[in-house]
Structures are given as structure tokens and as C-alpha cells.
Design a protein around this motif. Structure first.
Motif, mmCIF file in Angstrom:
data_model
loop_
_atom_site.group_PDB
_atom_site.id
_atom_site.type_symbol
_atom_site.label_atom_id
_atom_site.label_comp_id
_atom_site.label_asym_id
_atom_site.label_seq_id
_atom_site.Cartn_x
_atom_site.Cartn_y
_atom_site.Cartn_z
ATOM 1 N N ILE A 295 12.031 -0.993 4.622
ATOM 2 C CA ILE A 295 12.205 -0.293 5.890
ATOM 3 C C ILE A 295 12.391 -1.283 7.033
ATOM 4 O O ILE A 295 11.559 -2.160 7.256
ATOM 5 N N ILE B 251 0.829 -1.212 0.000
ATOM 6 C CA ILE B 251 0.000 0.000 0.000
ATOM 7 C C ILE B 251 0.860 1.258 0.000
ATOM 8 O O ILE B 251 0.555 2.230 -0.673
ATOM 9 N N TYR B 252 1.947 1.231 0.738
ATOM 10 C CA TYR B 252 2.786 2.418 0.829
ATOM 11 C C TYR B 252 3.733 2.563 -0.354
ATOM 12 O O TYR B 252 4.348 3.606 -0.543
ATOM 13 N N GLY B 253 3.890 1.495 -1.129
ATOM 14 C CA GLY B 253 4.630 1.634 -2.378
ATOM 15 C C GLY B 253 6.122 1.357 -2.308
ATOM 16 O O GLY B 253 6.821 1.594 -3.278
ATOM 17 N N PHE B 254 6.633 0.913 -1.159
ATOM 18 C CA PHE B 254 8.057 0.550 -1.124
ATOM 19 C C PHE B 254 8.255 -0.692 -0.263
ATOM 20 O O PHE B 254 8.954 -0.656 0.741
ATOM 21 N N PRO B 255 7.642 -1.832 -0.688
ATOM 22 C CA PRO B 255 7.709 -3.048 0.134
ATOM 23 C C PRO B 255 9.142 -3.528 0.355
ATOM 24 O O PRO B 255 9.981 -3.405 -0.540
ATOM 25 N N HIS C 66 12.378 4.973 11.239
ATOM 26 C CA HIS C 66 12.026 5.272 9.850
ATOM 27 C C HIS C 66 10.553 4.974 9.594
ATOM 28 O O HIS C 66 9.873 5.733 8.902
ATOM 29 N N VAL D 229 -1.503 6.927 11.563
ATOM 30 C CA VAL D 229 -1.548 5.491 11.292
ATOM 31 C C VAL D 229 -1.098 4.714 12.524
ATOM 32 O O VAL D 229 -1.704 3.704 12.896
ATOM 33 N N LEU E 184 8.122 5.192 11.622
ATOM 34 C CA LEU E 184 7.281 6.251 12.205
ATOM 35 C C LEU E 184 7.221 7.466 11.286
ATOM 36 O O LEU E 184 6.161 8.055 11.092
ATOM 37 N N VAL E 185 8.377 7.844 10.735
ATOM 38 C CA VAL E 185 8.409 8.995 9.829
ATOM 39 C C VAL E 185 7.521 8.730 8.614
ATOM 40 O O VAL E 185 6.806 9.606 8.142
ATOM 41 N N LEU E 186 7.560 7.495 8.117
ATOM 42 C CA LEU E 186 6.851 7.193 6.874
ATOM 43 C C LEU E 186 5.367 6.915 7.097
ATOM 44 O O LEU E 186 4.542 7.227 6.245
ATOM 45 N N LEU E 187 5.035 6.321 8.219
ATOM 46 C CA LEU E 187 3.623 6.009 8.470
ATOM 47 C C LEU E 187 2.872 7.230 8.995
ATOM 48 O O LEU E 187 1.706 7.428 8.677
ATOM 49 N N GLY E 188 3.539 8.030 9.807
ATOM 50 C CA GLY E 188 2.864 9.162 10.428
ATOM 51 C C GLY E 188 2.136 8.726 11.688
ATOM 52 O O GLY E 188 1.793 7.555 11.859
#
Lengths: 280, 294
Positions: free
Chosen positions: A72, A65-69, A77, A86, A79-83
């Protein structure tokens, strides 16, 4: 064990949708998330202490879903990407029960201890991103939790074997299930699109030098697991200390004096951090 | 006519055609804001007309609604091949018809401007937002973000790996901006490796620092292990010669609108483009603030 039975068991184990999480960590993280002055480092540190919550966060950030399976492997990291929204949703939706604490006494301390050990070892060996090694250390026994949750009767049988035959937990798992938690870790890592280095770390920690890619990751977790058991922090399900593979130390280019340095650093952190305080 | 009675004539203008082919010519020459098609047309069926419009990429953004006289055609309707945006079944109340038309119109403008990869608002929304702030004479900080060495990464690893980096960049920017809650915060995706965000002037520098920090620590994970360890990639340049390219970094240029000094969106983007050259000339990730505000 027949292939059919193995596939069936794999299916049962991977059906785990809502792994439990520890209420204490949950409360703390929720509190930090609601405090506008808290930093993502603080939150990451807290989440990193809960292997189930950590696994969920990593599973989500590595989902397609986030586009970079598969990219990470640290909580910071993620936390920064999920926000925070979420993360908050993830925590709120998490089913909370203490099964892990009651069914696997001491595993949590063992896992947190192993994470700490891996971090120190990675730093001593001069590796970049020691946090990634810590995550692998934290999650290295996740397979045991999953068996306890999904196949509770098998878990009981394993405990009986460990007690009566004086086996390593790993050997008892093989006897009862036909495979052990390292294999389950590999399945879960694939199932959740975790990065390859994490997968190797958690799936290869009992046969570290055979890993094709990222063997150093597996070696760090192997040594970390050994040290934390030697120091008797928590419990991995049995009272034995698995054999330390000298090839793993060689691959990490660590000698015994450096291992002493690692042990000292671990003891310091355990005292300073109060690892066993308020837990279990 | 039913639809003409829905809004006052000075608000909405309707053009009515009795036959499909005539309507098509008008639609292609001067696309309306919304196209309403009766399913029961002589010569050309409603569904065919819908598809003729929708199969052309330049008209795809035109919202199209189909009007049915009974529910029965829905049973056999293949929504995959009839590309309408919504439908109405008559008889329908004035309130519902009006609401559905508005909804379709708004939905189309929301969806079609969004960047297909990141789903962030695109150019139209970005320009609107900035012009709106300028018109209201509100102080704001507008930042243009783009990636250095993205092209060489794309060339070496392929566009799907490049898309991963763009998705990551979008998440880093969105979550950083969101942590500075406020009515001003906005993130848009101009296209490719170009992004835009808006914040209140007092926090923008801190936001730039956070974006740079997060990006720099995360981006190495998008390279293969050997390149990651080497710290650069080998790729061919525009002339076909093998060359070393540094790891990707971010360059951010920030324009301030203080004392309503900006009059038009074009001014803001002009200043930003000049600043961006400065930011890009600094190796590694960097941000440049337009200090000419005083």
C-alpha cells in the motif's frame, strides 16, 4: 568511514520509534475523525500534508500484522484498510513536538511542495495513481528529519558545512556522516516494509535513472525536487539548486514545454492553496 | 462432588470417570462441551489424556481443563506440549471454579469459530447471528460477498499472495461496515473468498458502493507490475489451456428481511445464492439487491 561505524549509525537512525508530528495537522485530523460527516478523502488529504504522520500510517498498514506487507502506497488506501480507530490511536499515541519545524526550518513546506509537484508531473506524464508519486515526493527528505532527531550533533555539523563551504546539503551529509539522506530513506523503507516503488522514489531521487525497478518513480521525485527548489518553496537545508538530470526528463518523455505547463500548474496551486499560510 | 455442586443439576450435566481410558472412549464417541481432567489419574496421566484428545483435529475445539492438587506440577509443566486450555489448582473457591469454567467454555466458542486467517467470526457465529435476527423479527440486510477470478490469481501467484488479498478484502469490508455504526453491523468470514455482512436496510446500498470502490482501487496493487499494466493475467484454466483472466473484482448479493418474511437462515442463504449468480454474471465488481421485499 568504517563499516562498523556505519552499522552503528544505521542502528541509531533506525531506533527512531516515535517520529514527531506537527500539532496543527494533529488537531485537524482529530477534529475530522470525530466529525461523522467527514469523508476519508478529506482525512487522507490532511494526513498527506504531514510527512511524519504519512510515514507512520504507511508504516503501519504495510506491517506484517495486517497481512499484506509492501503493498500500500497511498494514504487514501491506508485509511480504508486501517480504519479510523487505528488512525485515531496512531495520532493519539504520537508524541507531539515541533522539533522538525525548529530544527529544519522550511523543510515541511519544501516536502509538501515537492509532493504537489510530483502529483502534477505524474499527471502530465500520463501515469496512473499520481497520489503514489505525491507520497514519494512528500517523504523524499525524511532521512534529513531522522538525522535531526537521532543524531542532532551530526545535524549541526552538516549545517556548519553547508554554511561555511557552500555545499549542497547532500554533499555535507556525505562529508559528515559518510552517507546521505537518500541512503537513510532506503533503510527506513526496508525497516518499515514500504512498497518497492515508494522506496525507489525516496531513495533514488538523487540518482534517478540508475534505479533498477520503478525508475520513473525516482525520476518524478527528482524533477519535482528540482522544480520546488527552483520556485523556492520552503527549504531543503541549503540554498543551492541541485543539477537537473536531463536523462530523467528523457525517461519520463517530458519536454521543456511540458515542464512549463507543470510549473504553471504548481504556481496556480500554491496561490490557490496558500501553501505557506499558517505554517512555519 | 465439588463440581456437581457448582450448578443446579438441570443446567449442567456431569459424567464422571475414574479411569482415563474409559473416559477417552466416551469423549471420542460423544464429546462433551467441556472436559475436566484430574492430573492424578491411575493408568493414564492427565497430561497424556489431554494430549490424546487435542492431537486429533476433530476434537481440538473441545475445551479441556486440568485439575491440579498443588501448584508444584506447574513448575515443570511444558505448556507447549500439554495442550490444555486452562487449569485449576485445588483448593479453589466455588466462585472461582464456576467463573473459570464459564470463561473457558466461552473463550473456546469465540476462538474456534474464528477464521484462522482473518480472525473474523466463522460459520457458527454467522448462522447464529442471522437466525437470532430472524427470530426477533428484526428488519436487516444480509450481504454475501465473494471475489471473482480469485482462483486464477491464487493459481498464478500462490496461496500466500492469495491470503494477502483475502486479508485486504476483510479489512475493506470491516472498515466500511464499521463506518455505519449501529447495533446491527456484523462481518463474518464464511471461508475462502466468501464473506458476509449485516447492516440496516437503509444504508446497505451505500455500503456496497463503498466496498466496490475501495476494492477496485486497491486490488491492482496486489498484482505484479507487468500484469497490473496489462490489466489481466495469463494462467492455465481447468483443462490446462492458457487463458486470459480479468483482474479480481467483488460480487455482492443482498437479501432483505422486511416484515419478518424470513423464517429460517436457510431461506436467506438460498435467496442470496441465486442473487449471487446474477451478480457474478456482471463483468467487474457489482452488487445485486433482492427487491422482492415489497
Amino acid at each position: 568511514m568504517s563499516d562498523d561505524l556505519r552499522t552503528e549509525r544505521k542502528g541509531q537512525l533506525l531506533a527512531v520509534k516515535d517520529l514527531p508530528t506537527l500539532p496543527k495537522v494533529l488537531e485537524e485530523v482529530t477534529r475530522l475523525l470525530e466529525d461523522p460527516n467527514s469523508s476519508s478523502q478529506q482525512i487522507a488529504k490532511l494526513i498527506s500534508r504531514d510527512q511524519v504522520l504519512s510515514a507512520k500510517v504507511l508504516k503501519m498498514v504495510n506491517s506484517p500484522i495486517y497481512g499484506f506487507p509492501g503493498r500500500i502506497s497511498t494514504i487514501q488506501h491506508a485509511l480504508v484498510l486501517l480504519g479510523f480507530n487505528v488512525i485515531k490511536g496512531l495520532i493519539i499515541s504520537s508524541s507531539v513536538f515541533e522539533l522538525m519545524n525548529t530544527s529544519m526550518v522550511g523543510l515541511w513546506e519544501h516536502s509538501v511542495g515537492c509532493a504537489m509537484a510530483c502529483n502534477i508531473i505524474a499527471r502530465e506524464a500520463g501515469f496512473k495513481e499520481p497520489e503514489e508519486y505525491a507520497v514519494a515526493g512528500l517523504l523524499h527528505d525524511l532521512g534529513k528529519v531522522i538525522v535531526a532527531l537521532q543524531l542532532p550533533s551530526a545535524k549541526e555539523e552538516i549545517d556548519v558545512q553547508v554554511r561555511e563551504e557552500d555545499l549542497l546539503y547532500l554533499e555535507a551529509e556525505k562529508k559528515v556522516l559518510g552517507f546521505s539522506h537518500d541512503r537513510i530513506n532506503a533503510w527506513v523503507a526496508d525497516h518499515w516494509n514500504l512498497p518497492l516503488n515508494l522506496k525507489v522514489g525516496i531513495a533514488g531521487h538523487h540518482r534517478p535513472v540508475t534505479a533498477q525497478h520503478y525508475p520513473k518513480m525516482a525520476c518524478v521525485v527528482h524533477v519535482g525536487d528540482f522544480l520546488v527548489r527552483t520556485l523556492e518553496v520552503g527549504s531543503g537545508g541549503d540554498d543551492l539548486v541541485p543539477r537537473l538530470d536531463p536523462d530523467a526528463l528523457a525517461l519520463l518523455q517530458l519536454d521543456l514545454s511540458q515542464l512549463d505547463t507543470v510549473l504553471d500548474a504548481m504556481l496556480l496551486e500554491i496561490e490557490g492553496d496558500g501553501l505557506s499560510m499558517g505554517l512555519g | 462432588m465439588f463440581f456437581q455442586s457448582l450448578w443446579p443439576g438441570d443446567e449442567v450435566e456431569w459424567t464422571v470417570f475414574q479411569r482415563g481410558p474409559m473416559a477417552l472412549e466416551q469423549v471420542f464417541n460423544a464429546p462433551p462441551d467441556l472436559l475436566l481432567v484430574d492430573d492424578d489419574l491411575p493408568q493414564l496421566s492427565g497430561a497424556t489424556l489431554v494430549n490424546m484428545v487435542k492431537s486429533e483435529n476433530v476434537y481440538r475445539q473441545l475445551p479441556v481443563m486440568l485439575c491440579l492438587s498443588a501448584e508444584s506440577p506447574l513448575e515443570t509443566m511444558d505448556f507447549h506440549s500439554v495442550e490444555m486450555d486452562d487449569f485449576l489448582v485445588f483448593p479453589v473457591s466455588a466462585l472461582e471454579a464456576r467463573s473459570r469454567l464459564s470463561l473457558t467454555l466461552h473463550r473456546a466458542s469465540r476462538e474456534l469459530d474464528a477464521n484462522p486467517l482473518t480472525k473474523l467470526p466463522g460459520n457458527t457465529s454467522i448462522i447464529q447471528r442471522i437466525q437470532d435476527l430472524i427470530d426477533r423479527r428484526e428488519p436487516f440486510a444480509l450481504a454475501y460477498v465473494d471475489l471473482d477470478h480469485f482462483k486464477s490469481f491464487n493459481d498464478k501467484y500462490g496461496f500466500s499472495r492469495g491470503d494477502e488479498v483475502l486479508m485486504m478484502t476483510a479489512r475493506v469490508i470491516v472498515n466500511t461496515i464499521r463506518s455505519f455504526a449501529g447495533k446491527l453491523s456484523f462481518v463474518g468470514h464464511v471461508g475462502g473468498d466468501d464473506f458476509v455482512f449485516i447492516l440496516t436496510p437503509d444504508v446497505v446500498e451505500f455500503a456496497c458502493q463503498r466496498i466496490v470502490e475501495s476494492f477496485d482501487s486497491i486490488v491492482p496493487h496486489f498484482y505484479d507490475q507487468d500484469d497490473q499494466e496489462r490489466g489481466f493475467i495469463l494462467s492455465t484454466d481447468r483443462k490446462g489451456a492458457l487463458q486470459q483472466f480479468a483482474m479480481m473484482s467483488v460480487s455482492i448479493a443482498v437479501v432483505f428481511n422486511a416484515d419478518a418474511r424470513l423464517k429460517h437462515y436457510g431461506e436467506a442463504s438460498q435467496i442470496a445464492m441465486n442473487l449471487k449468480k446474477k451478480a457474478k454474471s456482471i463483468p467487474g465488481s457489482s452488487y445485486v439487491l433482492d427487491r422482492r421485499q415489497e
